[in-house]
Design a protein around this motif. Structure first.
Motif, mmCIF file in Angstrom:
data_model
loop_
_atom_site.group_PDB
_atom_site.id
_atom_site.type_symbol
_atom_site.label_atom_id
_atom_site.label_comp_id
_atom_site.label_asym_id
_atom_site.label_seq_id
_atom_site.Cartn_x
_atom_site.Cartn_y
_atom_site.Cartn_z
ATOM 1 N N UNK A 66 0.786 -1.222 0.000
ATOM 2 C CA UNK A 66 0.000 0.000 0.000
ATOM 3 C C UNK A 66 0.827 1.285 0.000
ATOM 4 N N UNK A 67 1.914 1.300 0.755
ATOM 5 C CA UNK A 67 2.599 2.557 0.974
ATOM 6 C C UNK A 67 3.868 2.758 0.163
ATOM 7 N N UNK A 68 4.532 1.702 -0.227
ATOM 8 C CA UNK A 68 5.807 1.854 -0.897
ATOM 9 C C UNK A 68 5.631 1.903 -2.417
ATOM 10 N N UNK A 69 4.463 1.613 -2.894
ATOM 11 C CA UNK A 69 4.184 1.660 -4.332
ATOM 12 C C UNK A 69 4.215 3.101 -4.826
ATOM 13 N N UNK A 70 4.708 3.300 -6.028
ATOM 14 C CA UNK A 70 4.746 4.646 -6.611
ATOM 15 C C UNK A 70 3.341 5.186 -6.839
ATOM 16 N N UNK A 71 2.376 4.295 -6.978
ATOM 17 C CA UNK A 71 1.003 4.713 -7.248
ATOM 18 C C UNK A 71 0.165 4.839 -5.974
ATOM 19 N N UNK A 72 0.801 4.767 -4.812
ATOM 20 C CA UNK A 72 0.064 4.844 -3.543
ATOM 21 C C UNK A 72 -0.601 6.219 -3.415
ATOM 22 N N UNK A 73 -1.805 6.250 -2.863
ATOM 23 C CA UNK A 73 -2.482 7.542 -2.689
ATOM 24 C C UNK A 73 -1.809 8.343 -1.569
ATOM 25 N N UNK A 74 -2.031 9.650 -1.522
ATOM 26 C CA UNK A 74 -1.421 10.481 -0.478
ATOM 27 C C UNK A 74 -1.800 10.046 0.941
ATOM 28 N N UNK A 75 -2.932 9.419 1.089
ATOM 29 C CA UNK A 75 -3.382 8.998 2.422
ATOM 30 C C UNK A 75 -2.821 7.635 2.833
ATOM 31 N N UNK A 76 -1.961 7.062 2.033
ATOM 32 C CA UNK A 76 -1.474 5.704 2.284
ATOM 33 C C UNK A 76 -0.790 5.567 3.637
ATOM 34 N N UNK A 77 0.064 6.502 4.008
ATOM 35 C CA UNK A 77 0.756 6.379 5.296
ATOM 36 C C UNK A 77 -0.209 6.542 6.464
ATOM 37 N N UNK A 78 -1.222 7.375 6.315
ATOM 38 C CA UNK A 78 -2.227 7.475 7.381
ATOM 39 C C UNK A 78 -2.947 6.140 7.542
ATOM 40 N N UNK A 79 -3.267 5.515 6.435
ATOM 41 C CA UNK A 79 -3.923 4.215 6.474
ATOM 42 C C UNK A 79 -3.006 3.182 7.122
ATOM 43 N N UNK A 80 -1.722 3.204 6.766
ATOM 44 C CA UNK A 80 -0.769 2.285 7.384
ATOM 45 C C UNK A 80 -0.733 2.493 8.894
ATOM 46 N N UNK A 81 -0.685 3.738 9.330
ATOM 47 C CA UNK A 81 -0.601 3.994 10.770
ATOM 48 C C UNK A 81 -1.871 3.573 11.505
ATOM 49 N N UNK A 82 -3.003 3.658 10.843
ATOM 50 C CA UNK A 82 -4.238 3.144 11.442
ATOM 51 C C UNK A 82 -4.124 1.626 11.635
ATOM 52 N N UNK A 83 -3.703 0.933 10.582
ATOM 53 C CA UNK A 83 -3.526 -0.520 10.670
ATOM 54 C C UNK A 83 -2.414 -0.882 11.646
#
Length: 183
Positions: free
Chosen positions: A105-122
């Motif tokens: 989810x987060x390391x992909x070049x196509x990840x959305x800007x909210x990807x790290x927020x989603x990671x931190x939630x998980x």
């Protein structure tokens, strides 16, 4: 440049090289080390239960690099991820899931800007589960304990054998009721 020296009593001229050209400075720093071996990314998703021993070893090697980095960067305590995490299947699977989630989810070049927020939630949810499992094992930085097993699933224990028979009887009774309903 030539230099004269004596060999068997005779003067001999020899060419001497310093590895430099005229006016160049000596190389003050050694050459850079070769680049580190780049690991191939793990396939995704990974079903830990389906891996053979070699696949498990390769997966553990990757996690063995990633987990200490995760613990260091987030300042996780031993009560969340103990040093013996790799000896507890629940911890391995939770950390593997977190690793895969982050990489997908987060390391992909196509990840959305909210990807790290989603990671931190998980990640917050994962920390809660890791803490619970670590607490159940009683492990910490000073000592390791085997994962406690409920007696009804421990191999070779009478209670486990009894459970297996009771379970099979129940499944057969469910099938029998299903057969009676169809007739």
């Amino acid at each position: 440049m030539t230099k004269t020296h004596e060999v068997d009593g005779e003067a001999v001229e020899a060419s001497v090289t310093t590895g430099r050209t005229r006016g160049s400075r000596p190389n003050a720093t050694p050459p850079p080390p070769p680049p580190p071996q780049v690991r191939q990314p793990l396939p995704s998703p990974i079903n830990w239960w389906k891996l053979d021993d070699e696949e498990r070893a390769e997966t553990l090697e990757v996690l063995g690099e990633w987990v200490p980095e995760l613990v260091r960067r987030y300042g996780l305590r031993d009560s969340v991820v103990p040093p013996c995490w790799y000896q507890h299947e629940a911890l391995v699977q939770e950390l593997l899931a977190l690793f895969q989630y982050r990489n997908q989810q987060q390391v992909q070049k196509t990840a959305p800007p909210s990807a790290m927020l989603d990671f931190h939630y998980q990640f917050d949810l994962a920390i809660r589960r890791l803490s619970s499992w670590t607490s159940a094992t009683g492990c910490n930085s000073a000592e390791h304990h085997e994962t406690p097993l409920s007696m009804w699933v421990a191999p070779g224990i009478v209670r486990a054998s009894t459970w297996a028979v009771e379970f099979e009887d129940h499944v057969n009774s469910v099938r029998a009721r299903n057969t009676e309903t169809k007739e």
